[in-house]
Design an enzyme around this catalytic site. Structure first.
Site, short mmCIF file in Angstrom:
data_model
loop_
_atom_site.label_atom_id
_atom_site.label_comp_id
_atom_site.label_asym_id
_atom_site.label_seq_id
_atom_site.Cartn_x
_atom_site.Cartn_y
_atom_site.Cartn_z
N ARG A 46 0.85 -1.19 0.00
CA ARG A 46 0.00 0.00 0.00
C ARG A 46 0.89 1.23 0.00
O ARG A 46 1.78 1.38 0.83
CB ARG A 46 -0.89 0.00 1.24
CG ARG A 46 -1.65 1.31 1.47
CD ARG A 46 -2.54 1.18 2.70
NE ARG A 46 -3.17 2.42 3.08
CZ ARG A 46 -2.90 3.11 4.19
NH1 ARG A 46 -1.93 2.67 5.02
NH2 ARG A 46 -3.55 4.22 4.47
N ARG A 87 -9.23 18.09 9.24
CA ARG A 87 -8.30 17.99 10.36
C ARG A 87 -8.16 19.34 11.06
O ARG A 87 -8.53 20.39 10.53
CB ARG A 87 -6.90 17.55 9.87
CG ARG A 87 -6.86 16.18 9.26
CD ARG A 87 -5.44 15.81 8.84
NE ARG A 87 -5.39 14.49 8.24
CZ ARG A 87 -5.28 13.35 8.91
NH1 ARG A 87 -5.20 13.38 10.23
NH2 ARG A 87 -5.24 12.19 8.28
N LYS A 233 -13.09 2.72 0.18
CA LYS A 233 -12.81 2.62 1.61
C LYS A 233 -14.08 3.01 2.36
O LYS A 233 -14.54 4.13 2.27
CB LYS A 233 -11.65 3.55 1.98
CG LYS A 233 -10.33 3.15 1.37
CD LYS A 233 -9.24 4.20 1.62
CE LYS A 233 -8.90 4.34 3.08
NZ LYS A 233 -7.81 5.33 3.28
N THR A 291 -6.91 -1.52 9.51
CA THR A 291 -6.76 -0.59 10.64
C THR A 291 -6.46 -1.29 11.96
O THR A 291 -7.28 -2.03 12.50
CB THR A 291 -7.99 0.33 10.83
OG1 THR A 291 -8.41 0.84 9.57
CG2 THR A 291 -7.63 1.48 11.75
#
Length: 490
Positions: A46, A87, A233, A291
């Site tokens: 990845r 964020r 995702k 994860t």
């Protein structure tokens, strides 16, 4: 593929069906480390576009492919797009300590580096339009909890419900989802062009809201000259409402348990993970579970028992692949974590539930090659077959085969390098280079297939093998032949 007389690690790799995806990073930049990771059972790398620059990713992918060639292996490449960056900005002193009951403001007008104990900037300037009083905002994967009290102009005034240390650039989620940021950003568009340049086998779309986001990513990839698959995702709560449309538009999904768990709550996550794995397999799509699967191995040489159970349960549920993130990108033991994950996957796959399937027993098939794939797996699971050899152009036949739980290895035998790399993500499928001229006699093809399998130690004298192929070789989607042959008869 390892021989039957290889060492124990090679034997584990040979029988392991679940694929291992590992994230590249500073810890994998040594070629010798990469070679050891590949030898330990790495199937797909990845490339995380949330960190680094294009030159870093290009260099790392080139190094992976060179090491894979040296190891005689095919290793796929998954380019993971950053997606919308919702964020915090940065604090003057790098971090602050928030206490329960404190007032804290998220301010879209605050300077990017001027945050303090009272307020901080935000990267997504539209956030004040997405929230209202009473909403719960979760920072740093839920470690900090804020209750929205007032929204005025470009500021969001909150009360700290769960405090703690808060540092720069931590993520923001709204409990229950609903943030409107588009899935594909300008940065993603540039990164898709980089993914096409490195011939990525898959691109992963972060925070998709619906099937249209997946279709847009595919269009952009094709316009850039890329031919890889698209992975959705699943990390937004709202994506679950249209999940079947998203899966249908994708080649694979990733159960991205970090942000998804924050948005829907930890208690709901295990059930949702199981449902997504089952649904994806029923729709003939690939699924990756991701994860913090081996998070403790960032700093430790052995996993916790909880991590062992987490990985094993995903395998027993039927996931195609399990993914490592910081464990390999920045962890201290990237080789050991792959060895541990391979060992856990192999152990789980020895359980009876992992090799029994009633998948699509009452379903009508719509393609001839799909029917051949299903007939092959039914026959293999009810006959003492040692291997399945599928002569394939696009890999679609072996993808259908891999949806059926089985302990029998499926060899994707193809002359196309792109197809060999694509199937590295399919559960129970092993790519093998196989070249034959069009018009070759079928007996000669059968003999050549069996010779390849014997050379790899996959079969022995007297073993039964199923071979699938098409009368019209060289054309995608034309598999229409299933043959049962015995090693030695040719």
């Amino acid at each position: 593929m390892a021989s039957r007389t290889g060492d124990s690690r090679d034997k584990d790799y040979m029988i392991r069906r679940t694929k291992i995806v590992a994230t590249l990073g500073p810890s994998t930049d040594d070629p010798e480390t990469l070679r050891e990771m590949i030898a330990a059972g790495l199937d797909v790398v990845r490339v995380n576009f949330s960190h680094g620059v294009a030159e870093d990713h290009i260099r790392r992918v080139n190094m992976v492919r060179e090491c894979a060639r040296e190891e005689g292996r095919e290793v796929g490449v998954l380019a993971d797009l950053q997606g919308p960056k919702i964020r915090l900005e940065r604090f003057r002193n790098g971090k602050v300590l928030l206490k329960e009951g404190d007032r804290f403001v998220l301010d879209a007008t605050c300077d990017a580096n001027d945050g303090d104990e009272q307020r901080v900037g935000i990267t997504y300037k539209e956030l004040p339009n997405d929230v209202k009083p009473g909403d719960i905002l979760l920072l740093d994967d839920g470690a900090i909890v804020l209750a929205v009290e007032d929204v005025s102009g470009e500021t969001i005034a909150c009360r700290v419900k769960v405090g703690g240390e808060l540092s720069n650039s931590k993520g923001i989620n709204r409990q229950g989802g609903g943030l409107s940021a588009p899935a594909i950003t300008d940065k993603d568009r540039a990164d898709i062009r980089t993914a096409a340049e490195i011939s990525a086998d898959y691109i992963a779309v972060s925070f998709p809201r619906n099937a249209a986001d997946i279709n847009e990513a595919r269009r952009l990839l094709h316009e850039a000259g890329g031919q890889g698959g698209v992975v959705a995702k699943i990390e937004r709560a709202e994506s679950l409402h249209g999940i079947e449309e998203i899966i249908a538009a994708s080649d694979a999904i990733m159960v991205a348990r970090g942000d998804l768990g924050v948005e829907i709550g930890d208690a709901e996550l295990p059930g949702v993970q199981k449902h997504l794995i089952q649904l994806s397999r029923s729709m003939n799509r690939v699924v990756i579970t991701a994860t913090q699967m081996m998070q403790s191995m960032i700093d430790n040489q052995i996993p916790t028992r909880a991590e062992v159970f987490d990985v094993a349960n995903a395998v027993l549920d039927g996931t195609d692949a399990v993914m490592l993130s910081a464990e390999t990108a920045t962890g201290h033991y990237p080789v050991k974590v792959i060895e541990a994950m391979a060992r856990i996957c192999s152990g789980a796959e020895r359980q009876k539930v992992a090799i029994i399937s009633r998948h699509r027993m009452n379903t009508e098939f719509h393609h001839v090659d799909e029917a051949i794939a299903m007939a092959t797996m039914y026959t293999a699971n009810h006959l003492n077959v040692k291997a399945i050899a599928a002569l394939t152009e696009s890999g679609s036949t072996v993808q259908w085969m891999s949806r059926i739980s089985s302990g029998i290895p499926i060899y994707a035998m193809t002359r196309h390098e792109a197809t060999r790399r694509k199937v590295t993500l399919y559960r129970g499928v092993y790519p093998k280079a196989f070249y034959f001229p069009n018009g070759t006699d079928y007996v000669e093809i059968n003999r050549a297939v069996l010779n390849v399998l014997r050379e790899q130690g996959a079969v022995e004298e007297g073993d039964l093998v199923i071979i699938t192929k098409g009368d019209l070789m060289g054309i995608h989607g034309t598999t229409n032949v299933m043959k049962i042959v015995r090693v030695g008869d040719y």
